[in-house]
Design a protein around this motif. Structure first.
Motif, mmCIF file in Angstrom:
data_model
loop_
_atom_site.group_PDB
_atom_site.id
_atom_site.type_symbol
_atom_site.label_atom_id
_atom_site.label_comp_id
_atom_site.label_asym_id
_atom_site.label_seq_id
_atom_site.Cartn_x
_atom_site.Cartn_y
_atom_site.Cartn_z
ATOM 1 N N LYS A 1 -68.100 82.581 -2.884
ATOM 2 C CA LYS A 1 -68.726 83.514 -3.889
ATOM 3 C C LYS A 1 -70.069 83.091 -4.485
ATOM 4 C CE LYS A 1 -65.767 85.552 -6.573
ATOM 5 N NZ LYS A 1 -64.493 85.803 -7.701
ATOM 6 N N LYS B 1 -73.175 85.453 -4.184
ATOM 7 C CA LYS B 1 -73.974 85.865 -5.232
ATOM 8 C C LYS B 1 -75.397 85.592 -5.114
ATOM 9 C CE LYS B 1 -73.570 85.474 -10.288
ATOM 10 N NZ LYS B 1 -74.823 84.573 -10.528
ATOM 11 N N THR C 1 -67.092 92.295 -3.696
ATOM 12 C CA THR C 1 -68.422 91.892 -4.296
ATOM 13 C C THR C 1 -69.116 93.289 -4.860
ATOM 14 O OG1 THR C 1 -68.687 90.122 -3.017
ATOM 15 C CG2 THR C 1 -70.630 90.957 -3.949
ATOM 16 N N CYS D 1 -72.316 95.022 -5.658
ATOM 17 C CA CYS D 1 -73.766 95.230 -5.128
ATOM 18 C C CYS D 1 -74.201 96.448 -4.726
ATOM 19 C CB CYS D 1 -74.126 94.388 -3.828
ATOM 20 S SG CYS D 1 -73.129 94.639 -2.353
#
Length: 337
Positions: free
Chosen positions: A237, A241, A207, A209
């Protein structure tokens, strides 16, 4: 023109979603009851001749994705005796998968169907079948058009990469990717045994971020589960998100926290994602409708895809507001032993 195409296609999918959602409320969703993909197909062959339409449709949809030449005789026999239109369609796709040279004559017989043809759970299977077939058709028709439009525009428009046309075509590509994920979410589950804890670790690790988002991870280790890893991934996911996008680290002293937990009960597997972000503005129930979003430059298909992913495994996804932030919870049943 490109934006108009996108809106019309989304509207078409929304109509299927709303009709299907109304059917889903009429009865419980249906578990495929799938064996592992690597195991024998005997269970699904038996379901092809079941007296229960939803079982025949589940088997036909399974073989439409996994049939081989060894299944051909069983599929042809089932088709010869089938009287339900949706099951016939799935059987024909399964036969073509087993024998690409197979051809079918258009049906000229209109059969009268009764309530006996539609037991509990059957509408769920029909809806998933319609969603999968329709999204496949849309992609088949749309992809070459968008590709041709992009090629022509790149030749005819100066500085195409910086043009508004390129930006709109990129949005349309995102839309097609979302339709592809929607089709995947409606596909028959491919049940397998996998490590849920390691899968979650991998997905969090992939991921993107900022450093100002801190993950707190807690769950059963090791955690071996039954299910469709791809469908679980789609739903997880999306929840992750949304949690990241809800964060406001600039208001939290420079960092924010997302808590991911998972576990197993006597009857199901579950995953929860808790965030301390801005929460949800609007009707929680309508948040799962296709095309509904409060975010700029979003298609509003993520939660709908997550919901369908879990429904395909007879599970569910829920959103619950908290004093601060949201709880995103997904669950699916254990495989019958």
């Amino acid at each position: 023109m490109v934006q108009l195409m996108s809106h019309r296609l989304l509207a078409r999918l929304q109509r299927y979603w709303k009709v299907g959602s109304r059917h889903l409320k009429k009865g419980p969703t249906f578990t495929q009851g799938g064996t592992l993909v690597s195991e024998s197909n005997e269970k699904f062959r038996r379901q092809l001749v079941s007296g229960v339409p939803r079982e025949r449709l589940a088997a036909a949809r399974f073989f439409s994705s996994h049939a081989s030449a060894s299944d051909l005789d069983h599929l042809q026999s089932a088709l010869a005796n089938e009287s339900v239109t949706w099951i016939e369609g799935a059987l024909k796709r399964a036969i073509i998968r087993a024998d690409p040279d197979a051809r079918f004559q258009p049906s000229i017989v209109v059969r009268q169907q009764t309530e006996d043809d539609h037991p509990e759970g059957y509408t769920t299977q029909v809806y998933a079948e319609a969603l999968e077939v329709t999204s496949k058709q849309i992609l088949h028709e749309l992809e070459p058009l968008v590709g041709s439009a992009r090629l022509a525009a790149s030749r005819e428009i100066p500085n195409f990469n910086e043009s508004k046309t390129n930006a709109i075509l990129s949005q349309l590509n995102d839309f097609m990717a979302a339709i592809s994920r929607l089709r995947e979410s409606a596909s028959p589950p491919k049940t397998e045994e996998f490590h849920l804890d390691l899968t979650i670790d991998d997905l969090i690790g992939q991921t993107e971020c900022g450093d100002d988002v801190v993950f707190q991870v807690s769950g059963k280790r090791p955690c071996t589960v039954d299910g469709d890893r791809g469908l679980v991934t789609l739903a997880f996911k999306n929840g992750l998100k949304n949690a990241i996008e809800a964060q406001q680290p600039e208001l939290e002293g420079g960092s924010s926290r997302i808590v991911v937990t998972w576990g197993v009960t006597d009857v199901e597997y579950w995953i929860s994602i808790l965030d301390d972000g801005v929460g949800f503005a609007g009707n929680i129930i309508r948040a799962f409708e296709m095309g509904r979003t409060s975010k700029a430059n979003h298609l509003g298909m993520g939660l709908a895809i997550a919901k369908q992913s879990m429904h395909s495994m007879n599970g569910d996804v829920t959103l619950t507001p908290r004093d601060k932030g949201m709880l995103y919870h997904m669950n699916w049943p254990k495989k019958a032993r």
